[in-house]
Design a protein around this motif. Structure first.
Motif, PDB file in Angstrom:
ATOM      1  N   CYS A 347       0.817  -1.219   0.000  1.00  0.00           N
ATOM      2  CA  CYS A 347       0.000   0.000   0.000  1.00  0.00           C
ATOM      3  C   CYS A 347       0.849   1.267   0.000  1.00  0.00           C
ATOM      4  O   CYS A 347       0.378   2.331  -0.386  1.00  0.00           O
ATOM      5  CB  CYS A 347      -0.952  -0.003   1.198  1.00  0.00           C
ATOM      6  SG  CYS A 347      -2.333   1.141   0.999  1.00  0.00           S
ATOM      7  N   VAL A 351      -1.411   4.187  -1.687  1.00  0.00           N
ATOM      8  CA  VAL A 351      -1.824   5.333  -0.863  1.00  0.00           C
ATOM      9  C   VAL A 351      -0.628   6.250  -0.585  1.00  0.00           C
ATOM     10  O   VAL A 351      -0.771   7.479  -0.549  1.00  0.00           O
ATOM     11  CB  VAL A 351      -2.508   4.838   0.432  1.00  0.00           C
ATOM     12  CG1 VAL A 351      -2.734   5.994   1.389  1.00  0.00           C
ATOM     13  CG2 VAL A 351      -3.853   4.194   0.090  1.00  0.00           C
ATOM     14  N   THR A 388       1.698  -2.036   4.271  1.00  0.00           N
ATOM     15  CA  THR A 388       1.323  -3.252   3.543  1.00  0.00           C
ATOM     16  C   THR A 388      -0.073  -3.136   2.928  1.00  0.00           C
ATOM     17  O   THR A 388      -0.856  -2.278   3.306  1.00  0.00           O
ATOM     18  CB  THR A 388       1.321  -4.454   4.508  1.00  0.00           C
ATOM     19  OG1 THR A 388       0.390  -4.184   5.564  1.00  0.00           O
ATOM     20  CG2 THR A 388       2.693  -4.697   5.092  1.00  0.00           C
ATOM     21  N   CYS A 389      -0.326  -4.022   2.005  1.00  0.00           N
ATOM     22  CA  CYS A 389      -1.655  -4.119   1.388  1.00  0.00           C
ATOM     23  C   CYS A 389      -2.284  -5.420   1.872  1.00  0.00           C
ATOM     24  O   CYS A 389      -1.796  -6.504   1.556  1.00  0.00           O
ATOM     25  CB  CYS A 389      -1.515  -4.128  -0.134  1.00  0.00           C
ATOM     26  SG  CYS A 389      -3.048  -4.571  -0.972  1.00  0.00           S
ATOM     27  N   ASP A 390      -3.353  -5.303   2.646  1.00  0.00           N
ATOM     28  CA  ASP A 390      -3.971  -6.501   3.228  1.00  0.00           C
ATOM     29  C   ASP A 390      -5.481  -6.362   3.291  1.00  0.00           C
ATOM     30  O   ASP A 390      -6.083  -6.453   4.360  1.00  0.00           O
ATOM     31  CB  ASP A 390      -3.384  -6.766   4.639  1.00  0.00           C
ATOM     32  CG  ASP A 390      -3.479  -5.536   5.556  1.00  0.00           C
ATOM     33  OD1 ASP A 390      -3.922  -4.461   5.083  1.00  0.00           O
ATOM     34  OD2 ASP A 390      -3.114  -5.657   6.731  1.00  0.00           O
ATOM     35  N   PRO A 391      -6.111  -6.135   2.150  1.00  0.00           N
ATOM     36  CA  PRO A 391      -7.551  -5.864   2.180  1.00  0.00           C
ATOM     37  C   PRO A 391      -8.364  -7.056   2.688  1.00  0.00           C
ATOM     38  O   PRO A 391      -8.227  -8.173   2.198  1.00  0.00           O
ATOM     39  CB  PRO A 391      -7.887  -5.559   0.708  1.00  0.00           C
ATOM     40  CG  PRO A 391      -6.825  -6.235  -0.083  1.00  0.00           C
ATOM     41  CD  PRO A 391      -5.587  -6.200   0.767  1.00  0.00           C
ATOM     42  N   PRO A 399      -8.552  -2.108   4.931  1.00  0.00           N
ATOM     43  CA  PRO A 399      -8.471  -0.794   5.572  1.00  0.00           C
ATOM     44  C   PRO A 399      -8.537   0.374   4.587  1.00  0.00           C
ATOM     45  O   PRO A 399      -8.337   1.527   4.987  1.00  0.00           O
ATOM     46  CB  PRO A 399      -7.077  -0.842   6.198  1.00  0.00           C
ATOM     47  CG  PRO A 399      -6.270  -1.617   5.180  1.00  0.00           C
ATOM     48  CD  PRO A 399      -7.211  -2.656   4.630  1.00  0.00           C
ATOM     49  N   CYS A 400      -8.816   0.116   3.333  1.00  0.00           N
ATOM     50  CA  CYS A 400      -8.589   1.096   2.268  1.00  0.00           C
ATOM     51  C   CYS A 400      -9.330   2.418   2.463  1.00  0.00           C
ATOM     52  O   CYS A 400      -8.765   3.489   2.238  1.00  0.00           O
ATOM     53  CB  CYS A 400      -8.968   0.471   0.929  1.00  0.00           C
ATOM     54  SG  CYS A 400      -8.475  -1.265   0.791  1.00  0.00           S
ATOM     55  N   ARG A 403      -7.993   4.435   5.268  1.00  0.00           N
ATOM     56  CA  ARG A 403      -6.587   4.737   4.962  1.00  0.00           C
ATOM     57  C   ARG A 403      -6.478   5.965   4.070  1.00  0.00           C
ATOM     58  O   ARG A 403      -5.578   6.777   4.216  1.00  0.00           O
ATOM     59  CB  ARG A 403      -5.940   3.512   4.302  1.00  0.00           C
ATOM     60  CG  ARG A 403      -4.462   3.678   4.098  1.00  0.00           C
ATOM     61  CD  ARG A 403      -3.796   2.358   3.864  1.00  0.00           C
ATOM     62  NE  ARG A 403      -3.712   1.580   5.084  1.00  0.00           N
ATOM     63  CZ  ARG A 403      -3.266   0.332   5.145  1.00  0.00           C
ATOM     64  NH1 ARG A 403      -2.884  -0.267   4.039  1.00  0.00           N
ATOM     65  NH2 ARG A 403      -3.200  -0.299   6.289  1.00  0.00           N
ATOM     66  N   GLU A 449      -1.473  -7.335  -1.891  1.00  0.00           N
ATOM     67  CA  GLU A 449      -2.766  -7.511  -2.544  1.00  0.00           C
ATOM     68  C   GLU A 449      -3.113  -8.974  -2.806  1.00  0.00           C
ATOM     69  O   GLU A 449      -3.706  -9.306  -3.835  1.00  0.00           O
ATOM     70  CB  GLU A 449      -2.835  -6.681  -3.843  1.00  0.00           C
ATOM     71  CG  GLU A 449      -4.225  -6.122  -4.104  1.00  0.00           C
ATOM     72  CD  GLU A 449      -4.245  -4.909  -5.038  1.00  0.00           C
ATOM     73  OE1 GLU A 449      -3.178  -4.387  -5.392  1.00  0.00           O
ATOM     74  OE2 GLU A 449      -5.362  -4.505  -5.402  1.00  0.00           O
TER      75      GLU A 449
HETATM   76  S1  SF4 Z   1      -6.216  -2.573  -1.896  1.00  0.00           S
HETATM   77 FE1  SF4 Z   1      -6.389  -1.228  -0.088  1.00  0.00          FE
HETATM   78  S2  SF4 Z   1      -4.691  -1.838   1.259  1.00  0.00           S
HETATM   79 FE2  SF4 Z   1      -4.252  -2.609  -0.810  1.00  0.00          FE
HETATM   80  S3  SF4 Z   1      -2.990  -1.048  -1.802  1.00  0.00           S
HETATM   81 FE3  SF4 Z   1      -5.115  -0.640  -2.392  1.00  0.00          FE
HETATM   82  S4  SF4 Z   1      -5.813   0.824  -0.830  1.00  0.00           S
HETATM   83 FE4  SF4 Z   1      -3.973  -0.104  -0.006  1.00  0.00          FE
END
Ligand code: SF4
Length: 462
Positions: A347, A351, A388-391, A399-400, A403, A449
């Motif tokens: 992430c 972000v 990190t990316c952990d949806p 957490p998008c 975030r 992801e």
């Molecule tokens: S899916 Fe969500 S956690 Fe993953 S990079 Fe995109 S915004 Fe960030």
């Protein structure tokens, strides 16, 4: 002082603002818009070769992250929509979603006269040998043989390329008047022009745009980007309900906005910045029309900061253009030297990049020098390193959404800090970007992801 030597791309880094900020649909630029464009490109190739009329079956193979979180991101729906000839730029989002649900229930979806069924979509989450974690293969069969097969890489922000095609970091057409591959080179261009002016970076970006489009094409394109951002944000402020997906996450932006209005200070309230970002990301999570900025998962940060700082929908055109063009240079540099893809860099790349772009744009509009603009972008990146990316549930929701709200506030803080200084700072943006690249490279795939780590495995779904 840092001892890192930034990786330098060999070619110019500049990506047109109208490519970086493209209008598409949610919930993901890499997992929805990219696969849809890939399907559309594949269809175009079949049509050009005359094979389209001979197809009696399609197969779609999703690899790596596209398979790991594809259902939650609407990837099969998007790939099929592309095959049907639908373009993310113009499609009614309602026409895209729901295909997989139908296939999964035993139904079929028509691509022209060809029926696509559940077994025609294949999933290979462990496949990581295509040169990028987001890969999709389209296969067209007819008369018992393969008529055509292509694998495409969805490299973030809705950008795609054919497997094997070299990464192209420079603009697609014509020589650009200003070539730079790093922030230090961009600052050198500013210095050479004698420029300490806050609009210097935007001027350079605009002149690069003018090498690709007419002046009215550039101005109207930027206006359209801003208009789409505003429409998306305002839709999010007035739409109540529950987001799609098994988490049943309630939409909060409209409720929060109504509470601020009730309190009587909605526009002036500091919380409105966060509410704006959430409004955009809730629209994205619901599969609505959204501007990639520079991705869909991170789509709320830049519109929120702009709407909040520039006076909402009546923002001055000059401010909007300066903001977007300045942000474009920062996004281009990150894309060329690290990544804007969560599947590639976590992430921090999505972000974190959006936050740096927003910080740079805001600093430019507030009168910051090129050095202060760099400083703001660097502060924003530095404090997203390692993110990190952990949806959860593979959905671009937790957490998008929050975030983006937090990153919008960070962008404003970064701009304010930079504007308080004189532009001199220890860590340069290039070093921060290179650190992001290295951190992303070292990050486990579980945090890129795939929903195989972090919150995605620790949140118990009811
Ligand atoms: S899916 Fe969500 S956690 Fe993953 S990079 Fe995109 S915004 Fe960030």
């Amino acid at each position: 002082m840092s001892t890192l030597t930034p990786l330098r791309v060999e070619r110019g880094a500049y990506v047109s603002a109208l490519d970086l900020f493209s209008v598409g649909i949610g919930p993901s630029s890499s997992h929805t818009v990219g696969p849809m464009r890939a399907g559309l490109r594949f269809r175009g190739m079949l049509a050009a070769s005359g094979e389209l009329a001979h197809v009696d079956r399609y197969e779609i193979v999703l690899h790596g992250s596209l398979a790991a979180t594809g259902v939650g991101h609407g990837t099969p729906d998007a790939a099929i929509a592309g095959l049907r000839g639908l373009d993310p730029l113009t499609v009614d989002p309602g026409e895209v979603h729901g295909s997989w649900q139908l296939l999964d229930a035993g139904g079929e979806v028509r691509v022209d006269r060809v029926a696509v069924r559940r077994g025609d979509v294949q999933w290979e989450p462990r496949a990581r040998d295509h040169g990028h974690p987001n890969a999709v293969t389209f296969r067209a069969l007819g008369g018992g043989r393969v008529l055509e097969e292509r694998t495409y890489l969805s490299v973030g922000g809705g950008f795609i390329r054919d497997k094997g095609e070299p990464a192209r970091d420079s603009a697609p057409v014509g020589p650009l008047p200003h070539r730079f591959s790093s922030m230090s080179e961009l600052l050198e261009l500013c210095r050479a022009a004698g420029g300490d002016h806050p609009g210097e970076i935007a001027r350079i970006a605009r002149e690069n745009e003018l090498a690709q489009r007419t002046a009215s094409g550039v101005d109207e394109g930027l206006d359209a980007v801003w208009r789409s951002m505003v429409e998306c944000l305002e839709r999010g402020l007035s739409t109540h309900g529950v987001l799609p997906g098994r988490l049943a996450v309630p939409r909060r932006a409209a409720r929060a906005w109504a509470a601020l209005v009730e309190r009587g200070d909605a526009v002036a309230a500091p919380e409105s910045l966060s509410v704006y970002a959430m409004a955009v990301n809730e629209e994205n999570a619901s599969g609505g029309r959204v501007v990639t900025a520079p991705t869909n998962g991170a789509a709320g940060v830049i519109p929120a900061v702009m709407y909040h700082a520039l006076g909402g929908r009546s923002a001055a055109r000059a401010d909007v253009h300066r903001f977007l063009l300045t942000a474009t240079t920062v996004g281009s540099i990150i894309k060329a030297n690290a990544s804007i893809s969560g599947a590639e860099g976590g992430c921090q790349a999505e972000v974190g990049s959006a936050c740096a772009m927003a910080a740079a744009g805001l600093t430019a509009v507030r009168g910051g020098t090129p050095l202060q603009i760099e400083n703001a972008a660097e502060i924003a990146i530095e404090h997203h390193l390692g993110l990190t990316c952990d949806p959860v549930g593979g959905l671009v929701q937790i957490p998008c959404i929050e975030r983006n709200a937090v990153a919008a506030a960070t962008a404003v803080t970064a701009a304010r800090l930079a504007l308080l200084g004189d532009g001199r700072h220890v860590v340069g943006l290039d070093v921060a970007v290179e650190t992001m690249r290295q951190t992303g490279r070292d990050m486990s795939h579980r945090y890129k992801e795939t929903s195989e780590g972090g919150l995605a495995v620790n949140v118990v779904e009811c």
